[in-house]
Design a protein around this motif. Structure first.
Motif, mmCIF file in Angstrom:
data_model
loop_
_atom_site.group_PDB
_atom_site.id
_atom_site.type_symbol
_atom_site.label_atom_id
_atom_site.label_comp_id
_atom_site.label_asym_id
_atom_site.label_seq_id
_atom_site.Cartn_x
_atom_site.Cartn_y
_atom_site.Cartn_z
ATOM 1 N N GLY A 195 11.737 4.658 -2.466
ATOM 2 C CA GLY A 195 10.448 4.735 -1.766
ATOM 3 C C GLY A 195 9.711 3.413 -1.779
ATOM 4 O O GLY A 195 9.161 2.991 -0.761
ATOM 5 N N ILE A 196 9.700 2.743 -2.936
ATOM 6 C CA ILE A 196 9.034 1.435 -3.027
ATOM 7 C C ILE A 196 9.724 0.426 -2.124
ATOM 8 O O ILE A 196 9.063 -0.329 -1.387
ATOM 9 N N LEU A 197 11.050 0.397 -2.143
ATOM 10 C CA LEU A 197 11.791 -0.540 -1.299
ATOM 11 C C LEU A 197 11.525 -0.284 0.183
ATOM 12 O O LEU A 197 11.267 -1.228 0.954
ATOM 13 N N ALA A 198 11.560 0.986 0.594
ATOM 14 C CA ALA A 198 11.357 1.319 2.007
ATOM 15 C C ALA A 198 9.940 0.972 2.468
ATOM 16 O O ALA A 198 9.746 0.435 3.567
ATOM 17 N N ASN A 199 8.943 1.260 1.634
ATOM 18 C CA ASN A 199 7.563 0.931 2.012
ATOM 19 C C ASN A 199 7.347 -0.573 2.090
ATOM 20 O O ASN A 199 6.626 -1.058 2.971
ATOM 21 N N ILE A 200 7.972 -1.336 1.188
ATOM 22 C CA ILE A 200 7.873 -2.798 1.250
ATOM 23 C C ILE A 200 8.513 -3.320 2.535
ATOM 24 O O ILE A 200 7.970 -4.221 3.201
ATOM 25 N N LEU A 201 9.653 -2.747 2.917
ATOM 26 C CA LEU A 201 10.320 -3.171 4.155
ATOM 27 C C LEU A 201 9.442 -2.887 5.377
ATOM 28 O O LEU A 201 9.358 -3.716 6.293
ATOM 29 N N VAL A 202 8.798 -1.716 5.390
ATOM 30 C CA VAL A 202 7.898 -1.385 6.498
ATOM 31 C C VAL A 202 6.727 -2.365 6.546
ATOM 32 O O VAL A 202 6.362 -2.870 7.627
ATOM 33 N N LEU A 203 6.142 -2.676 5.397
ATOM 34 C CA LEU A 203 5.029 -3.625 5.349
ATOM 35 C C LEU A 203 5.458 -5.017 5.816
ATOM 36 O O LEU A 203 4.743 -5.665 6.596
ATOM 37 N N LEU A 204 6.619 -5.487 5.370
ATOM 38 C CA LEU A 204 7.110 -6.807 5.788
ATOM 39 C C LEU A 204 7.382 -6.833 7.290
ATOM 40 O O LEU A 204 7.104 -7.839 7.964
ATOM 41 N N ALA A 205 7.924 -5.721 7.816
ATOM 42 C CA ALA A 205 8.182 -5.656 9.255
ATOM 43 C C ALA A 205 6.880 -5.747 10.043
ATOM 44 O O ALA A 205 6.796 -6.467 11.050
ATOM 45 N N TYR A 206 5.845 -5.058 9.574
ATOM 46 C CA TYR A 206 4.565 -5.104 10.285
ATOM 47 C C TYR A 206 3.865 -6.446 10.120
ATOM 48 O O TYR A 206 3.123 -6.880 11.015
ATOM 49 N N VAL A 207 4.068 -7.103 8.978
ATOM 50 C CA VAL A 207 3.527 -8.460 8.827
ATOM 51 C C VAL A 207 4.168 -9.386 9.858
ATOM 52 O O VAL A 207 3.480 -10.201 10.506
ATOM 53 N N HIS A 208 5.467 -9.262 10.037
ATOM 54 C CA HIS A 208 6.163 -10.084 11.043
ATOM 55 C C HIS A 208 5.685 -9.752 12.449
ATOM 56 O O HIS A 208 5.501 -10.647 13.288
ATOM 57 N N ILE A 209 5.480 -8.454 12.718
ATOM 58 C CA ILE A 209 4.985 -8.042 14.034
ATOM 59 C C ILE A 209 3.594 -8.615 14.281
ATOM 60 O O ILE A 209 3.281 -9.111 15.371
ATOM 61 N N ALA A 210 2.734 -8.565 13.247
ATOM 62 C CA ALA A 210 1.366 -9.074 13.388
ATOM 63 C C ALA A 210 1.351 -10.575 13.638
ATOM 64 O O ALA A 210 0.492 -11.078 14.375
ATOM 65 N N LEU A 211 2.297 -11.300 13.036
ATOM 66 C CA LEU A 211 2.347 -12.750 13.232
ATOM 67 C C LEU A 211 2.817 -13.118 14.631
ATOM 68 O O LEU A 211 2.405 -14.141 15.186
ATOM 69 N N THR A 212 3.688 -12.294 15.194
ATOM 70 C CA THR A 212 4.220 -12.590 16.532
ATOM 71 C C THR A 212 3.429 -11.914 17.647
ATOM 72 O O THR A 212 3.457 -12.360 18.779
ATOM 73 N N ASP A 213 2.718 -10.817 17.298
ATOM 74 C CA ASP A 213 1.939 -10.085 18.301
ATOM 75 C C ASP A 213 0.606 -9.682 17.681
ATOM 76 O O ASP A 213 0.497 -8.614 17.061
ATOM 77 N N VAL A 233 -1.862 2.784 16.365
ATOM 78 C CA VAL A 233 -0.870 3.553 15.611
ATOM 79 C C VAL A 233 -0.102 2.645 14.659
ATOM 80 O O VAL A 233 0.173 3.022 13.508
ATOM 81 N N ASP A 234 0.248 1.432 15.097
ATOM 82 C CA ASP A 234 0.974 0.501 14.231
ATOM 83 C C ASP A 234 0.113 0.079 13.043
ATOM 84 O O ASP A 234 0.608 -0.015 11.909
ATOM 85 N N MET A 235 -1.159 -0.170 13.276
ATOM 86 C CA MET A 235 -2.065 -0.550 12.186
ATOM 87 C C MET A 235 -2.191 0.588 11.170
ATOM 88 O O MET A 235 -2.207 0.358 9.953
ATOM 89 N N ILE A 236 -2.260 1.820 11.670
ATOM 90 C CA ILE A 236 -2.400 2.965 10.771
ATOM 91 C C ILE A 236 -1.113 3.182 9.974
ATOM 92 O O ILE A 236 -1.153 3.459 8.767
ATOM 93 N N LEU A 237 0.036 3.061 10.629
ATOM 94 C CA LEU A 237 1.317 3.216 9.925
ATOM 95 C C LEU A 237 1.486 2.158 8.844
ATOM 96 O O LEU A 237 2.003 2.441 7.757
ATOM 97 N N CYS A 238 1.046 0.936 9.131
ATOM 98 C CA CYS A 238 1.109 -0.137 8.143
ATOM 99 C C CYS A 238 0.237 0.200 6.932
ATOM 100 O O CYS A 238 0.661 0.024 5.769
ATOM 101 N N HIS A 239 -0.958 0.706 7.178
ATOM 102 C CA HIS A 239 -1.856 1.061 6.084
ATOM 103 C C HIS A 239 -1.328 2.261 5.311
ATOM 104 O O HIS A 239 -1.497 2.347 4.083
ATOM 105 N N LEU A 240 -0.684 3.185 6.001
ATOM 106 C CA LEU A 240 -0.074 4.342 5.333
ATOM 107 C C LEU A 240 1.035 3.888 4.385
ATOM 108 O O LEU A 240 1.141 4.392 3.259
ATOM 109 N N ALA A 241 1.844 2.925 4.825
ATOM 110 C CA ALA A 241 2.907 2.394 3.960
ATOM 111 C C ALA A 241 2.315 1.734 2.718
ATOM 112 O O ALA A 241 2.859 1.864 1.616
#
Length: 328
Positions: A34-52, A58-66
Motif C-alpha cells: 500500500g505504501i509503495l503504490a501510494n508513493i507511485l501514484v503521488l510521484l506520477a501526479y507530481v510528474h503530471i503537475a510539472l508537465t501539465d 478529479v486528478d487533484m483529489i485523487l492525488c490528495h487521497l493517495a
C-alpha cells in the motif's frame, strides 16, 4: 500425564506462533504494498503537475487521497506490523499522542476526500440544465484547494481529543474501556467516554458514506441514461474521459463502502464489550486499512494519466539499463 500436558502446551504455543506469523506477514504485505503504490501514484501526479499545470479537479483529489492513505498506512500499518513481529516499546506517551492524532486525521481525511471525489464527479457529469449548475461546474477547479484546507482544519479540530486518551502501553493487564493497539493504548477511562467517542466517529463516517453513496448512485443513473448515446460520447474525447473518471469514482466508493461496512460491524461489537480481544482489534485494523492499500492499485489500473507516467518511467529505466550494459 505431565508429558501429555507438555505436548498440549507445545501445540498451543506452536499454533499461536503460526497465527502471529500469519498476522504479521498479512500486515507487512498490506502496509508495504500500500505504501509503495501510494508513493507511485503521488510521484506520477507530481510528474503530471510539472508537465501539465492545469490539473483536473478529479486528478487533484485523487492525488490528495493517495497522500491521506499513505499517511494512514505509515501511522497505523507500520507500527502495527512492527508490534506483531515482537518489537516492543516503540513509542512513549508523546509519540503515541502524535501518531494516534495523525492517524485519526488521516482516516477522517480518507473518508472525507472520497466523499468529496464522488460529489465533485457527480457535479462534473451532471447535465448543465440551469444557470446555477453551469456556474458551479465552472467554479469546480477553484473550489478544490479551499475544500482541502477546510477538511484539514475541520478534522484537526474534531480529532483534537484523541491525544488526551492516547498513552504508551503499561506493564500488566489492559484496563477496561481501552483500545489496545499493541504499540499504543487509547484509554477512555469509563464506559461513557468510550461509547460517546464510538458513536461520534460512527455518525461522522456514516454521514460521509451516505453522501458518497448517494452521489455514486446519481452518477450510475446518469451513465445508464446515456448508455444509448455511447457512440456519440466516444466521438468527443472529453466525454470519454469524464465517463472513465466517473466509473473510477464509483469503483472507489464501492471499495470504500465494503471495507467500511466490515470495519463498522467489528467496531459496533467492540462498543458492546469492556475488554476487546486482541484478535478482534487486529481484524478491525486490517479491514480499516484495506481501502488505503487497495485504492492506489485501482487508481493505477483505471487512470490512463497515471499508468502512462509509470510506463514511461519503466521504459526510461529499461533504456538506461540497456545503455549502461552496452557501455560496459
Amino acid at each position: 500425564m505431565q508429558t501429555l500436558m507438555n505436548e498440549s502446551e507445545l501445540c498451543r504455543c506452536g499454533s499461536m506462533d503460526l497465527c502471529v506469523t500469519i498476522k504479521g506477514v498479512s500486515f507487512l504485505l498490506q502496509a508495504g504494498l500500500g505504501i509503495l503504490a501510494n508513493i507511485l501514484v503521488l510521484l506520477a501526479y507530481v510528474h503530471i503537475a510539472l508537465t501539465d499545470p492545469n490539473l483536473q479537479p478529479v486528478d487533484m483529489i485523487l492525488c490528495h487521497l493517495a497522500f491521506a492513505d499513505l499517511l494512514l498506512l505509515l501511522t497505523r500499518g507500520v507500527p502495527q506490523t512492527m508490534t506483531l513481529f515482537g518489537l516492543r516499546n516503540l513509542l512513549d506517551d508523546a509519540g503515541c499522542k502524535v501518531v494516534i492524532y495523525t492517524y485519526r486525521i488521516a482516516r477522517a481525511l480518507s473518508v472525507c476526500i472520497t466523499c468529496m471525489l464522488s460529489v465533485f464527479q457527480a457535479v462534473t457529469v451532471a447535465p448543465a440544465s440551469g444557470l446555477y449548475l453551469s456556474r458551479l461546474k465552472a467554479m469546480l477547479p477553484q473550489l478544490v484547494v479551499p475544500t482541502f484546507v477546510a477538511l484539514w482544519f475541520i478534522n484537526m479540530a474534531i480529532c483534537i481529543a484523541a491525544p488526551f486518551f492516547s498513552v504508551a502501553p503499561r506493564n500488566g493487564t489492559v484496563p477496561p474501556f481501552t483500545l489496545n493497539l499493541g504499540f499504543c493504548h487509547v484509554d477512555f477511562r469509563d464506559n461513557l467516554s468510550y461509547v460517546i467517542n464510538g458513536i461520534a466517529v460512527s455518525v461522522r463516517d456514516f454521514a460521509f458514506v451516505g453522501v458518497m453513496l448517494g452521489s455514486s448512485v446519481y452518477i450510475l443513473v446518469l451513465l445508464h441514461r446515456h448508455s444509448r448515446k455511447v457512440r456519440g460520447i466516444r466521438r468527443v474525447q472529453g466525454g470519454t474521459m469524464e465517463t472513465r473518471a466517473a466509473k473510477t469514482v464509483v469503483m472507489l466508493v464501492v471499495l470504500y463502502a465494503v471495507f467500511f461496512g466490515l470495519d463498522n460491524v467489528i467496531w459496533i461489537y467492540m462498543l458492546t464489550v469492556a475488554q476487546v480481544p486482541p484478535v478482534v482489534a487486529d481484524m478491525r485494523v486490517f479491514f480499516s486499512s484495506c481501502y488505503a492499500s487497495l485504492s492506489p492499485f485501482l487508481i493505477i489500473s483505471s487512470n490512463k494519466k497515471v499508468k502512462a507516467r509509470m510506463v514511461c518511467a519503466a521504459s526510461d529505466q529499461a533504456v538506461d539499463n540497456k545503455d549502461s550494459n552496452v557501455k560496459n
